[in-house]
Design an enzyme around this catalytic site. Structure first.
Site, PDB file in Angstrom:
ATOM      1  CE  LYS A 132     -55.070   9.901 -12.234  1.00  0.00           C
ATOM      2  NZ  LYS A 132     -54.612  10.320 -10.797  1.00  0.00           N
TER       3      LYS A 132
ATOM      4  CE  LYS B  61     -47.853  16.933  -9.305  1.00  0.00           C
ATOM      5  NZ  LYS B  61     -47.529  15.539 -10.012  1.00  0.00           N
TER       6      LYS B  61
ATOM      7  CG  ASP C 159     -45.487  14.701  -6.992  1.00  0.00           C
ATOM      8  OD1 ASP C 159     -45.472  14.078  -8.036  1.00  0.00           O
ATOM      9  OD2 ASP C 159     -44.543  15.361  -6.514  1.00  0.00           O
TER      10      ASP C 159
ATOM     11  CB  THR D  48     -43.381   6.077 -11.459  1.00  0.00           C
ATOM     12  OG1 THR D  48     -44.667   6.431 -10.982  1.00  0.00           O
ATOM     13  CG2 THR D  48     -42.630   7.392 -11.844  1.00  0.00           C
TER      14      THR D  48
ATOM     15  CG  ASN E  45     -43.675   5.519  -5.644  1.00  0.00           C
ATOM     16  OD1 ASN E  45     -43.912   5.650  -6.789  1.00  0.00           O
ATOM     17  ND2 ASN E  45     -44.230   4.331  -5.113  1.00  0.00           N
TER      18      ASN E  45
END
Ligand code: NDP
Ligand code: 2IT
Length: 442
Positions: free
Chosen positions: A87, A123, A163, A206, A237
């Site tokens: 993940k 990733k 990301d 986040t 973000n």
């Protein structure tokens, strides 16, 4: 005792300096765990954990609006699946190469372990630059990227997310292509739109999680966020929703940035303008001063750390705070630093903060709210249910408090009270090491 692990990583992964940096910090932190657990040493848990289980690298050809063929490089590193399916996010940025993806994937193992949810570490990404590209170009790139990646991922195998450079638009294009190629509608990606399997709070997660973690740090210091002056780098973000939560709690956010420069608004940033510019119009942050002429814009993003503040939130990218910037922040009286970005402080900067008793929330722990809420999105997908905003936000808050407790507790247990860097590394590592031990040599 652990030096040979670092040396070997440097030898086997030449030139991948960000990966070396991430490994060095973790390996040094967990040395005392190995001393206490000779069985981990014997089974070479540390030597195995620094070696990805699988590394994928592939060609991503696509056609731009002028009809020219473009070729990018795609990556997915499936680093560790001891406690759950791989993940972690996908990063689209021209600076992406294997060393960046490897450092991010390595950090993700321990971060995900800290969330208390069953997720392994991975990733991926590409050196593709979405900036200045049309929606059509971004779509064609994402489709080409997924036309290879789909073979390797799945809701119980590997679940990518966003990301840097990958937000709702990109996740949508990639999800569409996956669904078409596999002929199945599953929770293979997180950060999905709310009408097609996404979770409430994932967009904010986040940034909100970072502030929930910060609040725990401040509580232990007897400080209040209300009335504090905050600087938050980046304007993507993570930065946007960290700023939003800070403002909601009565802090004054005076500066944010993008990769060209920063804005300073001494009366407090107008977040509505930042959101409109960055989320809707995809413009540069310098446009802010045209709308708010009392604010100032300065070129060069690291100058943002010269601004006097109580709380610094590096929310842009790796190594954005070096020793000099850290010293400047300390000189200006900063009391807390919480890392929303991954590895934003250099090792020298971290030393400066710890030495000067600045409360320091390391990325792995402090920014885990994003992936934690991705985990909650996976749970909702499995249940075929959607939870309310309040319910999901409460869950996120509980997870962030728990992460703080784990990091603080592990630091105390290993004689490093107050050092959350060591604490987060040890707590994350211990959980994964236990699972790897149970699974035998695989
Ligand atoms: P976005 O793409 O939404 O925003 C990134 C922001 O950082 C932009 O303002 C960008 O400016 C700036 N930035 C990017 N690269 C650089 C650079 N080399 N130098 C200076 N500024 C830069 O990404 P996110 O907000 O999602 O990610 C920010 C950080 O948070 C990253 O480190 C990411 O790994 C980390 N993170 C993200 C999570 C998530 O859920 N999204 C979860 C946990 C961590 P510009 O527009 O000019 O490029
Ligand atoms: O660095 C990170 O934790 C992320 N980019 C989020 C990963 C995820 O799977 O939600």
């Amino acid at each position: 005792m652990v030096k040979h692990v670092i040396e070997e990583v440097i030898k086997r992964n030449p030139g991948e300096v960000e990966f070396h940096q991430a490994v060095q910090e973790v390996v040094e932190s967990v040395a005392p765990v190995l001393q206490k657990h000779p069985e981990y040493k014997e089974l070479k848990i540390l030597e195995r954990i620094v070696e990805p289980e699988r590394q994928l690298m592939f060609r991503v050809p696509w056609v731009d609006d002028k009809g020219n063929v473009q070729i990018n490089r795609g990556f997915r590193i499936e680093f560790n699946s001891a406690i759950g399916p791989y993940k972690g996010g996908l990063r689209f940025h021209p600076s992406v190469y294997i060393g960046i993806i490897k450092f991010l994937g390595f950090e993700q193992i321990f971060k995900n372990a800290l969330t208390t949810l069953p997720m392994g570490g991975g990733k991926g990404g590409s050196d593709f630059d979405p900036k200045g590209k049309s929606d059509g170009e971004v779509m064609r790139f994402c489709q080409s990227f997924m036309s290879e990646l789909f073979r390797h991922i799945g809701p119980d195998t590997d679940v990518p997310a966003g990301d840097i450079g990958v937000g709702g638009r990109e996740i949508g294009f990639m999800f569409g292509m996956y669904k078409k190629l596999r002929n199945e509608f599953t929770g293979v990606l997180t950060g999905k739109g709310l009408d097609w399997g996404g979770s409430l709070v994932r967009t904010e997660a986040t940034g909100y999680g970072l502030i929930y973690f910060l609040l725990e740090m401040l509580k232990d210091m007897g400080k209040d966020i209300k009335g504090a002056t905050v600087v938050s780098s980046g304007s993507g973000n993570v930065s946007i929703y960290a700023m939003q939560k800070c403002q909601e709690l009565g802090a004054k956010v005076v500066a944010c940035s993008d990769s060209n420069g920063y804005i300073y608004d001494k009366d407090g940033i107008n977040l509505k303008t930042v959101k409109q510019l960055k989320e809707v119009e995809r413009k540069r942050i310098k446009e802010y001063v045209k709308i708010h002429p009392k604010a100032v814009y300065e070129e060069g993003c690291d100058n943002i750390w010269k601004i006097k503040c109580d709380i610094a939130l590096p929310n842009a990218t790796q190594n954005e705070i070096d020793e000099r910037s850290a010293k400047k922040l300390v000189e200006n009286g900063v009391w807390a630093v919480a890392e929303g970005a991954n590895m934003p402080s250099t090792p020298e900067a971290v030393k400066v903060f710890l030495k000067n008793k600045v409360a320091f929330g390391p990325a792995k722990a402090a920014n885990a709210g994003g992936v934690a809420t991705s985990g909650l999105e996976m749970t909702q997908n499995s249940q075929r249910l959607s939870w309310s905003f309040e319910e999901t936000d409460k869950y996120l808050n509980r997870i962030m408090k728990d992460i703080y407790k784990q990091a603080k507790g592990a630091a105390e247990e290993y004689g490093a009270a107050g050092n959350l860097v060591v604490g987060a590394n040890i707590a994350g590592f211990t959980k994964v090491a236990k699972a790897m031990y149970a699974h035998g040599i695989v």
